[in-house]
Scaffold this active site. Structure first.
Site, PDB file in Angstrom:
ATOM      1  N   HIS A 246       4.346  -0.795  -7.096  1.00 35.56           N
ATOM      2  CA  HIS A 246       5.137  -1.089  -5.907  1.00 35.56           C
ATOM      3  C   HIS A 246       6.115   0.229  -5.398  1.00 35.56           C
ATOM      4  O   HIS A 246       6.255   0.999  -6.130  1.00 35.56           O
ATOM      5  CB  HIS A 246       5.710  -2.543  -5.773  1.00 35.56           C
ATOM      6  CG  HIS A 246       4.785  -3.426  -5.974  1.00 35.56           C
ATOM      7  ND1 HIS A 246       4.596  -4.355  -4.982  1.00 35.56           N
ATOM      8  CD2 HIS A 246       3.820  -3.979  -6.831  1.00 35.56           C
ATOM      9  CE1 HIS A 246       3.580  -5.405  -5.470  1.00 35.56           C
ATOM     10  NE2 HIS A 246       3.338  -5.103  -6.472  1.00 35.56           N
TER      11      HIS A 246
ATOM     12  N   GLU B 193       8.548  -0.640  -9.381  1.00 36.96           N
ATOM     13  CA  GLU B 193       8.955  -0.705  -7.895  1.00 36.96           C
ATOM     14  C   GLU B 193       9.382   0.899  -8.055  1.00 36.96           C
ATOM     15  O   GLU B 193      10.612   1.217  -8.588  1.00 36.96           O
ATOM     16  CB  GLU B 193      10.231  -1.402  -7.713  1.00 36.96           C
ATOM     17  CG  GLU B 193      10.014  -2.969  -7.618  1.00 36.96           C
ATOM     18  CD  GLU B 193       9.046  -3.266  -6.259  1.00 36.96           C
ATOM     19  OE1 GLU B 193       9.052  -2.305  -5.691  1.00 36.96           O
ATOM     20  OE2 GLU B 193       8.802  -4.432  -6.181  1.00 36.96           O
TER      21      GLU B 193
ATOM     22  N   ARG C 229       3.136  -4.888   6.311  1.00 39.81           N
ATOM     23  CA  ARG C 229       3.188  -5.094   4.801  1.00 39.81           C
ATOM     24  C   ARG C 229       2.021  -5.899   4.351  1.00 39.81           C
ATOM     25  O   ARG C 229       1.525  -5.718   3.319  1.00 39.81           O
ATOM     26  CB  ARG C 229       4.363  -5.817   4.602  1.00 39.81           C
ATOM     27  CG  ARG C 229       4.670  -6.505   3.279  1.00 39.81           C
ATOM     28  CD  ARG C 229       5.944  -7.396   3.283  1.00 39.81           C
ATOM     29  NE  ARG C 229       6.155  -8.349   2.156  1.00 39.81           N
ATOM     30  CZ  ARG C 229       6.714  -7.835   0.945  1.00 39.81           C
ATOM     31  NH1 ARG C 229       7.334  -6.811   1.071  1.00 39.81           N
ATOM     32  NH2 ARG C 229       6.809  -8.630   0.055  1.00 39.81           N
TER      33      ARG C 229
ATOM     34  N   HIS D 138       0.897  -3.931  -1.014  1.00 45.21           N
ATOM     35  CA  HIS D 138       1.611  -3.963   0.202  1.00 45.21           C
ATOM     36  C   HIS D 138       1.230  -2.819   0.805  1.00 45.21           C
ATOM     37  O   HIS D 138       1.601  -1.767   0.498  1.00 45.21           O
ATOM     38  CB  HIS D 138       3.069  -4.229  -0.046  1.00 45.21           C
ATOM     39  CG  HIS D 138       3.640  -5.638  -0.681  1.00 45.21           C
ATOM     40  ND1 HIS D 138       4.511  -5.700  -1.622  1.00 45.21           N
ATOM     41  CD2 HIS D 138       3.180  -6.623  -0.409  1.00 45.21           C
ATOM     42  CE1 HIS D 138       4.659  -6.931  -1.906  1.00 45.21           C
ATOM     43  NE2 HIS D 138       3.740  -7.472  -1.117  1.00 45.21           N
TER      44      HIS D 138
ATOM     45  N   GLU E 224       3.573   0.641   1.626  1.00 41.71           N
ATOM     46  CA  GLU E 224       4.028   1.193  -0.076  1.00 41.71           C
ATOM     47  C   GLU E 224       3.128   2.333  -0.280  1.00 41.71           C
ATOM     48  O   GLU E 224       2.251   2.366  -1.324  1.00 41.71           O
ATOM     49  CB  GLU E 224       4.209   0.339  -0.960  1.00 41.71           C
ATOM     50  CG  GLU E 224       5.220  -0.848  -0.325  1.00 41.71           C
ATOM     51  CD  GLU E 224       5.348  -1.910  -1.332  1.00 41.71           C
ATOM     52  OE1 GLU E 224       5.099  -1.893  -2.595  1.00 41.71           O
ATOM     53  OE2 GLU E 224       6.337  -2.987  -1.027  1.00 41.71           O
TER      54      GLU E 224
END
Length: 458
Positions: free
Chosen positions: A317, A391, A247, A189, A192
């Site tokens: 991520h 994440e 994104r 993404h 990020e």
């Protein structure tokens, strides 16, 4: 494609990006935009938030999909300055509680684009605690390859839609035996950035610490790390030149009326059945078919060819501070779920020991939201025994615009977590694997200490 042609393609890409970066300013601005944290307490509250997100086309940061917005669940939304007053007033009138997470999105973005002095002469002066545009990352890749030939080889994975080359590193000690593989990819993404910074940091950790850390040394003896520093290169470049909060990828759709696919919803894992959109203007657009995007197709081809040798598939991520297990498309547990959960919980405990950050562990459908087409679930269905989505920081204070002073602690704690997984695989699969994990990793983070000391002086 020959090595010579790859090198020419690489240098042409670097030159084109450099010219674009120097001549094209950030065109999309977010001055005065705020990120609000909203907690709907009733179904009518949740319905209202869904309505304003659709009516005003608000940028939903958390959860990733409107269908996963329900009473009691915290919602993070970026609200344009032009709608800010009215939306706040309506929330107050409807007695929907909210707070301001980010007071001015553009101010945070501007801080990341401050020009910093950089010494490009050698790898030793490379700054791992700042964000780097793609041309600098390409240059860093070349330096890594040339400086660490005994451990590293650089390989062509494929080409992006905009014909930029995607590379992956193969890192391991030479061996006459067939080795197992740990896969890691970053930057799927575009916005990020901490994910990309982490892949660079982790590669540096492997290369600088393999002579001092028994876990890394054993891992490099028995396994090869296949690491893609940036998968969604087109989107990443676009986030530097045009829209910091972009994104998706950059492939055109509907005759060019909208661009990009959410690459992490484009894999063959119940493609576009839940938690994804067939509307090309959506941030969760799943593409025209499974693996329709060249980036996903290239990754799928390579990983599939090595599927019997890959022990662990890691995809990095942000944000949310989560260690996600399969699945996202069902609440049914995957094979060896209990084992994966236990290993993930140990990883989370190592994160907490490093800087006190709390990461939750669980399957995506249970602790995050439903989504189909993810690489994590696809890798699991392919037969890879361990598959995790990390994440990284934070929980929403900065969201996708994590400041550079957060890079080092984020990377240190994530490295502690990943090395705990590596240690588990060492002990499970190979004789003589290190059992002195705590004595080596936590005392001997020499690469992290050197970097921290160096930048504290400047």
């Amino acid at each position: 494609m020959t090595a010579f042609k790859l090198k020419i393609l690489h240098y042409v890409t670097v030159i084109l990006f450099f010219l674009a970066y120097k001549t094209v300013a950030i065109q999309i601005h977010y001055k005065g935009d705020q990120v609000l944290s909203i907690i709907p307490e009733t179904p009518s509250h949740a319905m209202y938030i869904k309505e304003i997100c659709n009516d005003v086309q608000l940028d939903l940061w958390k959860p990733g999909y409107l269908e996963d917005l329900y009473p009691g669940r915290e919602v993070h939304i970026r609200v344009p300055s032009s709608h800010l007053h009215d939306i706040k007033q309506n929330l107050l009138q409807k007695k929907i509680s909210f707070s301001v997470l980010i007071d001015d999105v553009q101010k945070l973005i501007d801080e990341q684009f401050v020009v910093k002095p950089k010494d490009k002469r050698s790898l030793t002066s490379f700054q791992y605690t700042i964000y780097h545009p793609m041309n600098e990352i390409y240059d860093w890749m070349d330096k890594i390859k040339e400086t660490h030939k005994e451990l590293v080889s650089l390989h062509y994975l494929g080409s992006t839609y905009e014909t930029r080359p995607i590379y992956y590193f193969k890192i391991g000690l030479p061996s006459n035996k067939k080795k197992k593989i740990i896969w890691m990819d970053c930057g799927i993404h575009a916005r990020e950035w901490i994910s990309v910074a982490y892949c660079q940091w982790f590669i540096g950790e492997l290369l600088h610490n393999h002579n001092y850390n028994n876990v890394i040394k054993k891992a490099l003896e028995n396994m090869d790390f296949y690491i893609v520093p940036v998968l969604n290169i087109d989107g990443f470049v676009y986030s530097w030149t045009t829209d910091r909060l972009w994104r998706k990828s950059r492939s055109p759709h509907e005759n060019g009326t909208c661009h990009g696919v959410d690459l992490n919803r484009n894999f063959h894992s119940k493609w576009c059945t839940i938690g994804a959109s067939k509307d090309c203007s959506s941030n969760t657009f799943c593409g025209t078919g499974p693996a329709s995007e060249p980036e996903v197709h290239a990754l799928s081809q390579l990983v599939s060819s090595y599927k019997s040798d890959i022990l662990c598939f890691l995809t990095m991520h942000s944000y949310g501070q989560l260690i996600l297990l399969p699945y996202g498309y069902t609440k049914d547990p995957s094979i060896n779920h209990a084992e994966k959960l236990s290993v993930g919980e140990i990883a989370a405990s190592k994160i907490a020991e490093t800087h006190g950050a709390h990461y939750r562990v669980g399957s995506a459908s249970n602790i995050l939201y439903f989504n189909s087409g993810s690489s994590r679930d696809w890798a699991t269905d392919l037969g890879i025994p361990f598959s995790y989505t990390f994440e990284l920081r934070d929980n929403g204070t900065y969201g996708f615009v994590l400041p550079e002073d957060q890079i080092q602690p984020t990377c240190e704690e994530a490295t502690a977590a990943v090395l705990s997984i590596v240690n588990y695989l060492n002990e499970k699969h190979f004789n003589g694997a290190s059992s002195g994990f705590s004595d080596t990793v936590w005392i001997n983070l020499s690469f992290s200490i050197v970097i921290g000391t160096y930048y504290s002086l400047y």
